[in-house]
Structures are given as structure tokens and as C-alpha cells.
Design an enzyme around this catalytic site. Structure first.
Site, PDB file in Angstrom:
ATOM      1  N   SER A 138     -74.725  48.872  28.150  1.00 38.35           N
ATOM      2  CA  SER A 138     -73.625  49.795  27.920  1.00 38.35           C
ATOM      3  C   SER A 138     -73.490  50.702  29.139  1.00 38.35           C
ATOM      4  CB  SER A 138     -73.944  50.602  26.653  1.00 38.35           C
ATOM      5  OG  SER A 138     -73.024  51.637  26.459  1.00 38.35           O
ATOM      6  N   LYS A 164     -70.731  46.364  28.039  1.00 37.56           N
ATOM      7  CA  LYS A 164     -69.895  47.272  27.246  1.00 37.56           C
ATOM      8  C   LYS A 164     -69.528  48.452  28.119  1.00 37.56           C
ATOM      9  CE  LYS A 164     -71.293  50.277  23.523  1.00 37.56           C
ATOM     10  NZ  LYS A 164     -71.994  50.356  22.216  1.00 37.56           N
ATOM     11  N   LYS A 166     -67.754  52.165  28.439  1.00 37.41           N
ATOM     12  CA  LYS A 166     -67.250  53.326  27.722  1.00 37.41           C
ATOM     13  C   LYS A 166     -65.822  53.588  28.197  1.00 37.41           C
ATOM     14  CE  LYS A 166     -70.889  54.361  25.325  1.00 37.41           C
ATOM     15  NZ  LYS A 166     -70.876  54.473  23.862  1.00 37.41           N
ATOM     16  N   ASP A 191     -66.031  50.717  24.354  1.00 34.54           N
ATOM     17  CA  ASP A 191     -66.445  51.645  23.298  1.00 34.54           C
ATOM     18  C   ASP A 191     -65.803  52.997  23.571  1.00 34.54           C
ATOM     19  OD1 ASP A 191     -67.668  53.149  21.344  1.00 34.54           O
ATOM     20  OD2 ASP A 191     -69.729  52.775  22.023  1.00 34.54           O
ATOM     21  N   GLU A 216     -64.832  49.059  20.354  1.00 34.50           N
ATOM     22  CA  GLU A 216     -65.713  49.772  19.421  1.00 34.50           C
ATOM     23  C   GLU A 216     -65.200  51.172  19.119  1.00 34.50           C
ATOM     24  OE1 GLU A 216     -69.844  49.185  20.360  1.00 34.50           O
ATOM     25  OE2 GLU A 216     -70.439  51.143  19.588  1.00 34.50           O
ATOM     26  N   ASP A 241     -68.842  51.525  14.714  1.00 36.31           N
ATOM     27  CA  ASP A 241     -70.147  52.135  14.966  1.00 36.31           C
ATOM     28  C   ASP A 241     -70.236  53.394  14.094  1.00 36.31           C
ATOM     29  OD1 ASP A 241     -72.251  53.660  15.997  1.00 36.31           O
ATOM     30  OD2 ASP A 241     -71.710  53.484  18.100  1.00 36.31           O
ATOM     31  N   LYS A 265     -76.974  50.693  13.745  1.00 35.84           N
ATOM     32  CA  LYS A 265     -78.004  51.590  14.280  1.00 35.84           C
ATOM     33  C   LYS A 265     -78.768  52.159  13.100  1.00 35.84           C
ATOM     34  CE  LYS A 265     -75.214  53.106  18.235  1.00 35.84           C
ATOM     35  NZ  LYS A 265     -74.350  54.194  18.757  1.00 35.84           N
ATOM     36  N   GLY A 293     -77.600  51.050  20.278  1.00 36.91           N
ATOM     37  CA  GLY A 293     -78.676  51.846  20.849  1.00 36.91           C
ATOM     38  C   GLY A 293     -78.227  53.271  21.051  1.00 36.91           C
TER      39      GLY A 293
HETATM   40  O1  OSB Z   1     -71.712  54.661  20.965  1.00 37.97           O
HETATM   41  O2  OSB Z   1     -73.092  53.056  21.189  1.00 37.97           O
HETATM   42  C1  OSB Z   1     -72.785  54.246  21.389  1.00 37.97           C
HETATM   43  C2  OSB Z   1     -75.465  55.916  23.560  1.00 37.97           C
HETATM   44  C3  OSB Z   1     -75.473  57.178  23.029  1.00 37.97           C
HETATM   45  C4  OSB Z   1     -74.592  57.493  22.008  1.00 37.97           C
HETATM   46  C5  OSB Z   1     -73.722  56.520  21.522  1.00 37.97           C
HETATM   47  C6  OSB Z   1     -73.721  55.231  22.039  1.00 37.97           C
HETATM   48  C7  OSB Z   1     -74.583  54.941  23.106  1.00 37.97           C
HETATM   49  C8  OSB Z   1     -74.609  53.653  23.802  1.00 37.97           C
HETATM   50  C9  OSB Z   1     -75.887  53.302  24.529  1.00 37.97           C
HETATM   51  O3  OSB Z   1     -73.646  52.933  23.909  1.00 37.97           O
HETATM   52  C10 OSB Z   1     -76.493  52.009  24.154  1.00 37.97           C
HETATM   53  C11 OSB Z   1     -77.914  51.930  24.665  1.00 37.97           C
HETATM   54  O4  OSB Z   1     -78.823  52.581  24.094  1.00 37.97           O
HETATM   55  O5  OSB Z   1     -78.137  51.254  25.664  1.00 37.97           O
HETATM   56 MG    MG Z   2     -70.698  53.125  19.990  1.00 40.19          MG
END
Ligand code: OSB
Ligand code: MG
Length: 370
Positions: A138, A164, A166, A191, A216, A241, A265, A293
Site C-alpha cells: 500500500s 494499492k 492511496k 484506497d 477501497e 474496509d 482487519k 494492514g
Molecule cells: O486503509 O488500509 C488502510 C494503513 C493505516 C490505516 C489505514 C490503512 C492502511 C494501509 C496500510 O493501507 C496497509 C499496510 O499495513 O501495509
Molecule cells: Mg483501507
């Protein structure tokens, strides 16, 4: 009346680890990871868990301080009343509303303890099948599109199976245009962490042309209904999520047709029992899951690998190599066993050693039941 010595058998330790690279999402930027590590002891056995709440309530409503007070005041005492048995804890803790990340940290620690006491890995206790987990990465919002392209290219070369990105208002169409120009065939999902609104349906539909693996949580963090409306208007598969806070919410979202795939999660869902319930629902209905994660330390990441071994977790996970997060973690490094795959640890419980001296060294606060 609890004896003082009993109160020392469960504790929370807040630690802080610098991130190798800052992580920026639609809601904010993190430079260091603060985590609450949970340690439980019974006889010679030690169980470890991690609470994934952040300092500010930007991802969901929980915070490190809200978790600390919930843990001290009612979650730790309940774990003690359950004699540290995870089935009892997961069942009884559901009378408390919310505070899901705080509950999950203890749930995980008790499951690890049970695995160690019974000589079984968590994966085998949960009914997991997979021996290695397909890994994605991500990538946060970068200062420039050029630096994003460089990051994508280096992670893709390392072997991650999907990437992924952001996104946020203003960091979407133009960025994805450049990304697709440079990487026409890399599997990419996006995401938004709930940054878009009902006014953005046309904008979100315009992302269809980028051939996204998933989009996402584009809308409100607690929403199911408007995502189902959006799903009818766009081609990108919707991943949920934030909104999936329980197995029941998953079922509601399924009945409403709000998504195509699910990010699971354990912290967001309040513990292992809820994840196992979601997994059996997912298996029954053929719902594709991926394990999400929260930039976990090695403890949370080991737990995630066991969870991701369950049958519905067919998609590449947001579980990356340690090097992507930390230069010095509190467990041995997680690395690909072959490009794009991380093995599920094979020892008892979480199956990885915890470097207690590093936990000590990084700790900023310790607390016990009140
Ligand atoms: O939205 O998935 C999410 C990290 C912190 C808060 C929200 C998210 C995330 C990630 C990181 O996308 C995923 C990872 O731990 O590598
Ligand atoms: Mg997410």
C-alpha cells in the site's frame, strides 16, 4: 479483590517505531508508528497482541488513549475473569460496545497464549489452509507524481503482486493517468479512506478507464447503503474496509450488494471470533477477502499472516516485507520466501520470536489493569 501480582500478568506497552518512509492518506500523514503491545503471561507461557488504534481518530473513532483507558478499566479485568481463555474472552467482551481495536489486541494475545500452551500455530487453531500469503503493498500519497512512479517501480521490481495507491480529492485522475501511462499492466487498486461524497459519483466513475483491481472505501467510513448505489454506477469493483466493523455488517453489506471484495482487519472488527465468523460467511458465499494492514509491528503482522491463511483470503494482502515499514522491528524480519509471497510462521502461536529488549527500549508507557 485482585492481587497485585495477578495484575502484572496482563499489560499494555506503548511503543513508538520510526517509519522508513512517511505514510500519507486522505486523512493525514504518519512519520512514526505508535502501537500498544499486549503481553499476557500464564505459567511459563507468554502471549502477544497488538492494538492498532492511532494517535488521532482519523481512520476510525478509536485512539491510543481511548484504547488505554478501555484496556485498563474493563478489557484487561475481563480477560482476567476469563482466566485468559480466548473463547471466553471473545464471547464475553461483546457486551461492551465499540472499542474494537482495544478488544482485538487482547483477543490476539490470548489466542497466541493458547496456541503456545497447546503447541499449535494460530493458523491451525483457526482452520487456516494456506502456507504462504500472496503479498501486496500500500503506497501513500507522495509529494510529486514522479516520486510515486519511482516507488511503484521499485515495489513492482521487488515482486509485490499488486499495488494499492492511496487516493484523495485532487490526487486521483491526473495521477492515475500518469501511472497507467508508465505501468499499463501492473495490477493496481486504490484506497480513498472515505474521502469522497455523493457529489463525486461521476468523478469516481471516470476512474473506470484505469482498469482498477478495486476501489477501497470511496465513501463515508460508516456507510453501506451509498456504496451500494455507487456500485451500480461504476465498473471498478468496490472493496469495503472501514464500514465492515463486524461479521453482521459484512452480512448486511452483502445483502445490500455494497461491495465486490472485502478488506478484513482483525482490529477493526474487534477480535478473532468476529473474523472467524466473517470468514465462514465469506466461504459460504464465495466472497473474496484480502487481509488488510495498519502498518503493524512484527507482532501484528505475524497475527495477520495466520488470519490470511483462512480459506476466503484469496486476494493479495496488505502484508508487506518488514523493510517496507521499519528498519528495526520488534520481531525478526519478514521477507518474501519467493517473490511476492510471505510464509505463514510455523511455530506455536504467532510462531515468531519477540525481541523483548527492543520492546523495552522503544516503550514510552506501560500500564496494567486498574
Ligand atoms: O486503509 O488500509 C488502510 C494503513 C493505516 C490505516 C489505514 C490503512 C492502511 C494501509 C496500510 O493501507 C496497509 C499496510 O499495513 O501495509
Ligand atoms: Mg483501507
Amino acid at each position: 479483590m485482585l492481587l497485585q501480582t495477578d495484575k502484572k500478568k496482563i499489560e499494555g506497552i506503548i511503543i513508538s517505531l520510526p517509519l522508513v518512509h512517511p505514510f500519507k492518506t486522505s486523512f493525514g500523514e504518519e512519520w512514526e508508528k505508535k502501537a500498544i503491545i499486549i503481553r499476557v503471561k500464564k505459567g511459563d507461557f507468554v502471549g502477544w497482541g497488538e492494538v492498532v488504534a492511532s494517535q488521532y481518530p482519523l481512520y476510525n473513532e478509536e485512539t491510543i488513549s481511548s484504547a488505554v483507558s478501555a484496556l485498563k478499566e474493563f478489557i484487561f479485568p475481563l480477560a482476567m475473569e476469563c482466566d485468559f481463555k480466548p473463547e471466553c474472552f471473545d464471547r464475553e467482551v461483546s457486551i461492551f460496545k465499540g472499542n474494537r481495536m482495544a478488544k482485538a489486541g487482547v483477543s490476539l494475545a490470548l489466542w497466541d497464549l493458547k496456541g503456545k500452551m497447546e503447541g499449535k500455530s494460530l493458523s491451525s487453531l483457526y482452520g487456516g489452509r494456506r502456507k504462504r500469503i500472496p503479498a501486496g503493498v500500500s503506497i501513500g500519497i507522495q509529494k510529486t507524481v514522479d516520486s510515486l512512479l519511482k516507488r511503484i517501480s521499485s515495489f513492482w521490481e521487488e515482486g509485490y503482486l499488486r499495488i494499492k495507491l492511496k487516493i484523495a480529492p485532487g490526487w486521483e485522475v491526473q495521477v492515475l493517468e500518469k501511472v497507467r501511462e508508465t505501468f499499463p499492466h501492473v495490477p493496481i487498486g486504490v484506497d480513498a479512506n472515505s474521502a469522497f461524497t455523493l457529489d463525486d459519483f461521476d468523478l469516481l466513475a471516470s476512474l473506470d478507464k484505469f482498469d482498477l483491481l478495486f476501489m477501497e472505501q470511496p465513501l463515508y467510513n460508516d456507510d453501506l447503503y451509498f456504496h451500494s448505489r455507487l456500485k451500480k454506477k461504476i465498473k471498478s469493483p468496490i472493496a469495503l474496509d472501514e464500514s465492515i466493523t463486524s461479521a453482521r455488517k459484512l452480512e448486511e453489506a452483502f445483502l445490500m450488494d455494497s461491495f465486490s471484495v472485502i478488506n478484513i482487519k482483525v482490529g477493526r472488527m474487534g477480535g478473532v471470533r468476529e473474523v472467524l465468523r466473517a470468514a465462514s460467511f465469506g466461504k459460504k458465499h464465495g466472497i473474496p477477502f484480502f487481509c488488510g494492514g495498519m502498518l503493524e509491528t512484527g507482532i501484528g503482522r505475524a497475527h495477520n499472516l495466520h488470519i490470511a491463511s483462512l480459506p476466503p483470503f484469496v486476494l493479495p494482502a496488505d502484508i508487506s516485507q518488514t523493510s517496507r515499514y521499519y528498519s528495526e522491528d520488534i520481531t525478526p524480519e519478514f521477507k518474501f520466501s519467493s517473490p511476492g509471497y510471505i510464509n505463514v510462521p510455523r511455530g506455536d502461536g504467532i510462531g515468531v520470536e519477540v525481541f523483548e529488549d527492543r520492546v523495552e527500549k522503544k516503550s514510552i508507557l506501560r500500564f496494567f489493569p486498574e
